[in-house]
Structures are given as C-alpha cells and as structure tokens.
Design a protein around this motif. Structure first.
Motif, mmCIF file in Angstrom:
data_model
loop_
_atom_site.group_PDB
_atom_site.id
_atom_site.type_symbol
_atom_site.label_atom_id
_atom_site.label_comp_id
_atom_site.label_asym_id
_atom_site.label_seq_id
_atom_site.Cartn_x
_atom_site.Cartn_y
_atom_site.Cartn_z
ATOM 1 N N GLY A 1 41.591 18.196 36.117
ATOM 2 C CA GLY A 1 42.515 18.459 35.017
ATOM 3 C C GLY A 1 42.110 17.720 33.749
ATOM 4 O O GLY A 1 42.229 18.250 32.638
ATOM 5 N N ALA A 2 41.628 16.490 33.909
ATOM 6 C CA ALA A 2 41.157 15.726 32.757
ATOM 7 C C ALA A 2 39.945 16.390 32.124
ATOM 8 O O ALA A 2 39.795 16.410 30.897
ATOM 9 N N VAL A 3 39.079 16.955 32.961
ATOM 10 C CA VAL A 3 37.900 17.652 32.444
ATOM 11 C C VAL A 3 38.318 18.858 31.613
ATOM 12 O O VAL A 3 37.780 19.094 30.508
ATOM 13 N N GLN A 4 39.286 19.629 32.106
ATOM 14 C CA GLN A 4 39.738 20.798 31.353
ATOM 15 C C GLN A 4 40.340 20.404 30.012
ATOM 16 O O GLN A 4 40.119 21.068 28.998
ATOM 17 N N GLN A 5 41.108 19.311 29.993
ATOM 18 C CA GLN A 5 41.678 18.850 28.733
ATOM 19 C C GLN A 5 40.591 18.375 27.781
ATOM 20 O O GLN A 5 40.635 18.655 26.579
ATOM 21 N N LEU A 6 39.607 17.651 28.299
ATOM 22 C CA LEU A 6 38.508 17.186 27.454
ATOM 23 C C LEU A 6 37.772 18.350 26.812
ATOM 24 O O LEU A 6 37.520 18.359 25.599
ATOM 25 N N VAL A 7 37.423 19.338 27.642
ATOM 26 C CA VAL A 7 36.578 20.427 27.156
ATOM 27 C C VAL A 7 37.355 21.390 26.273
ATOM 28 O O VAL A 7 36.898 21.749 25.175
ATOM 29 N N GLN A 8 38.539 21.823 26.723
ATOM 30 C CA GLN A 8 39.252 22.880 26.014
ATOM 31 C C GLN A 8 40.150 22.385 24.891
ATOM 32 O O GLN A 8 40.374 23.107 23.929
ATOM 33 N N VAL A 9 40.665 21.168 25.010
ATOM 34 C CA VAL A 9 41.586 20.654 23.996
ATOM 35 C C VAL A 9 40.873 19.697 23.043
ATOM 36 O O VAL A 9 40.968 19.828 21.822
ATOM 37 N N GLN A 10 40.133 18.724 23.616
ATOM 38 C CA GLN A 10 39.469 17.733 22.768
ATOM 39 C C GLN A 10 38.058 18.138 22.336
ATOM 40 O O GLN A 10 37.470 17.499 21.468
ATOM 41 N N ARG A 11 37.521 19.189 22.981
ATOM 42 C CA ARG A 11 36.167 19.669 22.676
ATOM 43 C C ARG A 11 35.112 18.589 22.946
ATOM 44 O O ARG A 11 34.188 18.386 22.155
ATOM 45 N N ILE A 12 35.277 17.896 24.071
ATOM 46 C CA ILE A 12 34.353 16.831 24.464
ATOM 47 C C ILE A 12 33.803 17.157 25.850
ATOM 48 O O ILE A 12 34.561 17.465 26.774
ATOM 49 N N LEU A 13 32.491 17.094 26.001
ATOM 50 C CA LEU A 13 31.886 17.293 27.316
ATOM 51 C C LEU A 13 32.020 16.023 28.151
ATOM 52 O O LEU A 13 31.824 14.916 27.634
ATOM 53 N N PRO A 14 32.341 16.149 29.445
ATOM 54 C CA PRO A 14 32.403 14.949 30.295
ATOM 55 C C PRO A 14 31.034 14.343 30.540
ATOM 56 O O PRO A 14 30.919 13.166 30.887
ATOM 57 N N GLY A 15 29.977 15.137 30.369
ATOM 58 C CA GLY A 15 28.605 14.677 30.556
ATOM 59 C C GLY A 15 27.661 15.819 30.259
ATOM 60 O O GLY A 15 28.087 16.974 30.081
ATOM 61 N N ARG A 16 26.387 15.530 30.218
ATOM 62 C CA ARG A 16 25.390 16.576 29.972
ATOM 63 C C ARG A 16 24.923 17.230 31.271
ATOM 64 O O ARG A 16 24.553 18.394 31.298
ATOM 65 N N ARG A 17 24.950 16.457 32.332
ATOM 66 C CA ARG A 17 24.503 16.952 33.632
ATOM 67 C C ARG A 17 25.608 16.590 34.633
ATOM 68 O O ARG A 17 25.765 15.422 35.009
ATOM 69 N N VAL A 18 26.353 17.594 35.056
ATOM 70 C CA VAL A 18 27.626 17.373 35.748
ATOM 71 C C VAL A 18 27.596 17.994 37.142
ATOM 72 O O VAL A 18 27.084 19.107 37.324
ATOM 73 N N ALA A 19 28.143 17.292 38.110
ATOM 74 C CA ALA A 19 28.377 17.839 39.445
ATOM 75 C C ALA A 19 29.877 18.023 39.634
ATOM 76 O O ALA A 19 30.675 17.173 39.220
#
Length: 442
Positions: free
Chosen positions: A158-176
């Motif tokens: 859920g935090a990842v979705q908020q980062l990407v879709q709301v804050q426009r921030i990637l959690p990392g460049r290479r993600v598992a």
C-alpha cells in the motif's frame, strides 16, 4: 482541514427519530449534531454519505483520518482489457458527488471510539453524535514477516502504491515484489509504468506468521480473479481457464522457471523469497526454486535489488464494530466480519456497514455497497414511497458489480457471501439462538 458544505435548497429535513436522551450541540464545541455519521471516506463511505444526504435530505458528517479522501483509490491503477482503471479519477468523482449532496467532510481526523448512542469520539477530544452510523473503515494489510523485512528499502504494498501514484516517487530502481495477490500484481505494473524495473513477483516462503498463499497450484488458481486485468486476450483466456483446479495443478507442473508475464513484470510461481539481505539497507533478495507442490529444491541464490515490496493480502478492519455488533468468522471473505442483513444493517440498531469491512472485494463493489447502505439509511428515515423496490434495485447493483469485478481478491468470495446470508437468516429467524454462530459483542 474539515470541509463544510451547506444543505442544498429544496431538500427535505429528515424525520426526527432520535432516541431518548439524544444530545444536541447547544453551543458545546466538543459536540456535533448530525442525522448520520459515516466513518471512512473510501468508495463505500463516500457513496453511503452521498446517497443518504441526497435521498433523505439527511445531515451527514463524513469522517476520515486522511487529509486526502478516497481511501485506497488514489493509489490504484490497473488494466481492464484494453483500458485503464484510474482510482484517483474515481475518488475525485465520488468526492464531487458528496459535496454536491451537502455532505460535511471532516478529513484528517482519527476516530478513537464509536459507542452506542451513537457517539463517535475523535482524537481531538471532539465528539460527534447521531442516531445512525455507517462504518466503512475498509481493510488493512496483513504483514508478511520474513528475515530482513525491517531493512530500509522494504515497503508494504500500500505504501508503494501511494509513493508511485500519489507522490510520484519510485521505491527503487530495481525492485522485487513478494506476494501473489492482486495488489502485488497491480503494484508491479505501476512500478514499471513509472520507470522502475521489477525483477520478479515472487512467492512467499510460507513460513509461520505469513498468511499469504505459497502453493503454486493455489496461486495459479487465484489468478482467475485477475483475468480481465490481463493486457492480452490470450492471457485473459488462460487466466479464466485456471478457475479449473485440475488445469491449475497441471499448469503448476508445466510452469517454466522464468515465470509468466504480468504486464512488464513476471510472476515467478516456481521461486520463493527466503530473505531480504543488506548492510543497513536493502541490497539483495535471496530466492529458491520450488516444486509444483511448493517444496524447496536446489540451492538458493541472491538477486541484487534496492527495494522489496511485501504484499501479504488484506483483512477487514473491525476496531469500531467490535463491542458494538455481532461478528462472525468467515475465511472466504477475509476473516472476522460483522453479521449483517442483505441491506447491510448490523445486529445493532442504527449501525450499518459497507465496503471491505464486510469482506475483501474491489472498489467497484465497495461503491455499490455504499449506495446500498445509504439507501437502507434513507429507507429507515422514511425517504421512499416504495423502500422495498429501492433496496432491491440497490442490492441488485451490488451483485452486478461483484459479477463484473475486474479484480477478485479471494477465490471463495461468492461462497463466503452465501455463508453470510445463511448466518443472517439463522439470526433473524423467529426464536433463533444465534449466539453459538456469532461472536456477539454488542
């Protein structure tokens, strides 16, 4: 800050059916007088509030802990055949409809308790009172504990979705991504669309404390609920075929180690994640091959990553229903849920429920459930000449949304809903002894 909206001209005041001893504000800053309080501003809560305010002319106060209303909607983005479902747009539409109906919205306020009466206490020592309450608090993420999961760079889905879709921030460049539910699939696609690389969507290890599915056969079977979100026609057909358990079992045996494409990422049902590695931050994920039965085979290996997203699934939130109404354990809908009627009335007079608090489903179903709960409220406030017809139509819309759902989170949701109906019928039967079938906390 709270947003206040005036009642529209021409609306009819609701009948004053307040219980004896109902407290009015009378200038007390710690008390707000309303006809209906709705807790939770996701799709269910927004629609319930709008329907009650619009159809009954009720004074409705909608409370949510987040400054931005919409629940999980702003973080949602996924395919539906050849189009995209954009949750942020749905949230904007529902918020506009609520404002037009005259709903008063208190955003950024946590609800600390909900007590019969009904008294809803906020963290600011403010108390709201109303004869009717809708609990639409949704669901929470189940943790997915594993070695290394406290390292910086490990995030819940859920935090990842908020980062990407709301804050426009990637959690990392290479993600598992670890986890195989629809949230994991959609988050993987969101990351790739934003420019990140998803090295794979991996199975959980199935260790104690993990509630996520770790059997390749069962994971493939559950993909049938993700069928319409597949980008290609052949993928949608293949996913629907996996509803057959025998086909799912055969697919697990024949599945290539490289995995199957889910958008730009690959679902690796023949690999499980065993540990997150790193010195002070995420640096690698240790994985290991598994057999078609989920048994580890061979040696483990490490994949370099700079972020790991964990998805353990969802469970209904019951903090505000516990102690107020009867609850029942129905695993097919996600666990402990309120015992409720087909119209979403609970065993406590004046208490209604809607959305994922009643079982884990998608936003479209939650929205229709909100409309049904709002219709039940309006009917109980005397808003309709033929309340039965209005309720039947609203209930039919819920079933239609369920049948046409883009995402199905739980493969047993239909049987779970039937079980809930049976439990309610047993509870409502004249002379029934339902205490043995429900945890009555009222």
């Amino acid at each position: 800050m709270p947003c206040h909206h005036r009642r529209r001209a021409g609306q009819t005041r609701v009948p004053d059916d307040r219980p004896a001893g109902y407290a009015r504000g009378d200038g007390d800053r710690g008390l707000m007088d309303a006809d209906v309080i709705v807790i939770g501003a996701g799709p269910a809560g927004l629609t319930a509030a709008t329907t009650a305010a619009r159809d009954a002319g009720a004074r409705v106060v909608l409370v949510d802990e987040n400054e931005r209303i919409g629940g999980r909607l702003p973080g949602q983005l996924y395919r539906h055949k050849d189009t995209w479902v954009i949750g942020a747009r749905t949230a904007e539409r529902l918020a506009e409809e609520a404002a037009e109906a005259g709903v008063e919205i208190l955003s950024g306020h946590q609800v600390w308790s909900c007590e019969p009466g009904w008294r809803v206490r906020l963290e600011s020592s403010r108390t709201l009172t109303a004869p009717k309450v809708v609990v639409a608090t949704g669901a929470a993420e189940r943790p997915l504990p594993m070695p290394g999961w406290t390292l910086p760079g490990t995030l819940a889905i859920g935090a990842v979705q908020q980062l990407v879709q709301v804050q426009r921030i990637l959690p990392g460049r290479r993600v598992a991504v670890v986890g195989t539910d629809p949230l994991a699939m959609t988050a993987a696609e969101e990351i790739t669309l934003a420019g990140g690389e998803v090295v794979g969507i991996f199975m959980p290890s199935g260790e104690p404390g993990q509630h996520a599915e770790s059997s390749p056969r069962k994971v493939l079977h559950s993909l049938s609920g993700f069928a319409s979100a597949a980008p290609a026609a052949w993928q949608r057909l293949g996913a629907r075929m996996l509803r057959n358990r025998a086909i799912a079992a055969a697919a697990a045996r024949l599945m290539p180690p490289s995995g199957i494409p889910i958008g730009e990422a690959k679902l690796k049902v023949r690999h499980r994640a065993e540990a997150i590695l790193g010195a002070g931050k995420v640096e690698a994920l240790r994985i290991r091959k598994v057999s078609a039965q989920g048994v580890p085979v061979g040696d483990s290996r490490e994949i370099p990553v700079d972020a790991v997203c964990l998805s353990g699934g969802l469970y209904p939130l019951q903090e505000l229903t516990t102690g107020n109404c009867s609850l029942v354990e129905v695993p097919e809908v996600g666990g402990l849920v309120p015992l409720h009627s087909p119209e979403l009335r609970t065993t406590a007079p004046g208490l209604y429920v809607a959305g994922n608090v009643t079982g884990i489903e998608g936003a479209a179903v939650a929205e229709r459930q909100g409309a049904l709960a709002g219709t039940a409220l309006a009917a109980d406030l005397g808003a309709y000449r033929d309340p039965g017809a209005r309720l039947r139509e609203a209930a039919a819309q819920v079933e239609l949304a369920r049948a046409e759902a883009v995402l199905t989170f739980l493969p047993g949701i239909f049987s779970g809903r039937r079980r809930l109906s049976e439990l309610w019928e047993a509870h409502a039967a004249p002379g029934s002894q339902s205490e043995g079938k429900a945890s009555d906390d009222a």
